[in-house]
Scaffold this active site. Sequence first.
Site, PDB file in Angstrom:
ATOM      1  N   CYS A 358       2.449  -9.293   7.137  1.00 31.21           N
ATOM      2  CA  CYS A 358       2.857  -7.960   6.691  1.00 31.21           C
ATOM      3  C   CYS A 358       1.660  -7.031   6.788  1.00 31.21           C
ATOM      4  O   CYS A 358       0.607  -7.287   6.204  1.00 31.21           O
ATOM      5  CB  CYS A 358       3.366  -7.972   5.249  1.00 31.21           C
ATOM      6  SG  CYS A 358       3.864  -6.322   4.695  1.00 31.21           S
ATOM      7  N   GLU A 359       1.823  -5.956   7.566  1.00 33.47           N
ATOM      8  CA  GLU A 359       0.837  -4.869   7.596  1.00 33.47           C
ATOM      9  C   GLU A 359       1.297  -3.844   6.562  1.00 33.47           C
ATOM     10  O   GLU A 359       2.179  -3.025   6.812  1.00 33.47           O
ATOM     11  CB  GLU A 359       0.750  -4.249   8.990  1.00 33.47           C
ATOM     12  CG  GLU A 359       0.256  -5.191  10.077  1.00 33.47           C
ATOM     13  CD  GLU A 359      -1.252  -5.407  10.041  1.00 33.47           C
ATOM     14  OE1 GLU A 359      -1.920  -4.749   9.216  1.00 33.47           O
ATOM     15  OE2 GLU A 359      -1.742  -6.232  10.830  1.00 33.47           O
ATOM     16  N   LEU A 360       0.727  -3.924   5.361  1.00 28.02           N
ATOM     17  CA  LEU A 360       1.098  -3.024   4.280  1.00 28.02           C
ATOM     18  C   LEU A 360       0.710  -1.576   4.604  1.00 28.02           C
ATOM     19  O   LEU A 360      -0.177  -1.335   5.424  1.00 28.02           O
ATOM     20  CB  LEU A 360       0.386  -3.454   2.995  1.00 28.02           C
ATOM     21  CG  LEU A 360       0.702  -4.858   2.471  1.00 28.02           C
ATOM     22  CD1 LEU A 360      -0.339  -5.274   1.441  1.00 28.02           C
ATOM     23  CD2 LEU A 360       2.102  -4.901   1.879  1.00 28.02           C
TER      24      LEU A 360
END
Length: 586
Positions: A358-360
């Site tokens: 996940c690329e927040l």
Amino acid sequence: MRNEDSPRARLAALSTGFRRDYLDHAALTAQLRAWADTFPEIVRLRSIGTTPEGRELWVITIGPEPDRVRPGVWIDANMHASELSGSSVALAIAEDVIALHLDDETVSGVGLPRHLRRIVKDVLFHVMPRVSPDGAEAVLTTGRYVRSVPRDSRLNRAHPRWIPEDIDGDGLALYMRKEDPAGDFVEVAEHPGLLVPRTIDDPPPYFKLFPEGRIEHFDGVTVPAPDFLSDTDVDLNRNFPFRWAAEPQQRGAGAFPTSEPEVRAMVEHATRTPSLYAWLNLHTFGGVFIRPPGDVPDDRMSSYDLAVYRQVGQWAEELTGYPMVSGHEEFLYEPGKPLYGALSEWAYEQRGALSYVCELWDLMARLGMPRPKKFVDYYTRFRREDWVALARWDADHNRGRIFRPWKRVRHPQLGDVEVGGIDRRVGLSNPSYEELPAICEKQSALMLRVASLVPRVVVSRVEVAPLREDVTELTVVVENHGYLPTYGMQHAKDLPHNEALWADVICDGGCVLEERGTSHRSVGHLEGWGRGIGDAGHSIFFPASQGSATSRTLCWVVRGRGTATVRIGSCRTGHVERRVGIGGGL
């Protein structure tokens, strides 16, 4: 019990504020220890290694009876030093899981129905909130850019290179600009001080942009081009032992697979924990989930695995607003050149986990940037109007934390420069403090839902029937009530640690198995009920179930009177037991 004395109130009182701030190592350690000390029946804290600077690599395990093997999930974060918000999200997930065990009726924000809460409470959570504590500490205290870890083990260090350092004495190492007629950056009129790439229509003055610091081995004339690995040679997310490739084929690969103590500790710990069925690897930024495979297109992927990822991707977009994309089709920085030695690929390919990145922080969406055909192009197609929008957003919604004023100083090597510019830490590499709580809540809601997918092996029926005098037939039905099969992801079915189920019968009290050699027998893997999205069995042309693939019926013939204990399971699923009386026993 007074409200302030309730378990939930005690949990809330322990918070060090990670949902609204980015913690240093001491504060993060204090948070983990507070949970472990206050709730020892469900929380265990252990160090799986130590960094070169002496910081512990903490893993917190959440669930009763942590030594009892059962399906589990893994969450890790902050492998890249500047990506601090992953630690906050990992801690938020941990806190919500603890709360679930304390009072599953009032867990806020996770949105799980009661039956899923019961399932998730039997899943063991392993959370490593900070993979690179040395790197995070350097970023938090100095603001300098560190890809992963603030060290350089290269022997070839005679070449000129940039070393980030505080030049103006303010304690930070940000950026320097120097006016130069050949400069490739220019100030925009709308936001004085904001530098953007120069075009042919821009009038002077022009600037060259460098990291704040000094040049090692400077000859007094030649200024080297800055590099993101100039004085930190390793990217931890290129050091894992699956499809690893050495320099120069893969930048930041390290000397050999697991050469870095942080990576080696994770690999050793995970290899000793075969029961991991899902794996979340938290990064920033972009607002996207990235799934395997990263080296081949989807048509070469297991159709079952792809269908499961479609289901997780649907939940991801519904709960967080982030899409899920293929690592190969939408996240290669260079076409045809996959990333080597990445954690999520290792977790999927070699550990058999439902793993994803996940690329927040969906910064580009917040700025109104149109989504490109390939998600990764967001990062390279940042236009001038996007920089201006970022500066406006920073001023209006982030209290001006990104863009710092320029200050003129005398550099010992370059002469007159200006220091300041971009501070990446809050608002760029990570969400603003104000945005962080909602991101934590949404990501936790998704992870708890993913955790509910793990297989659940149960003994659904036991029958004891007399066959003849002093001889009994024992029938046991074992089923998988979980979404995933007992082998997890389809492509991983043949991995050595992906053990099929076995059944053992232990007779005592005077009874014995009539047929020798049947006390230990193979059950095989059990399918789960889940089919993902797009599976052929759910097609409109001919929807159909899998028959009895989710269950096995086992029979033994027992002579005499006593008790029989049936134990069924594997190193991945753990074991279930039933004890029954034979011939009037028990």
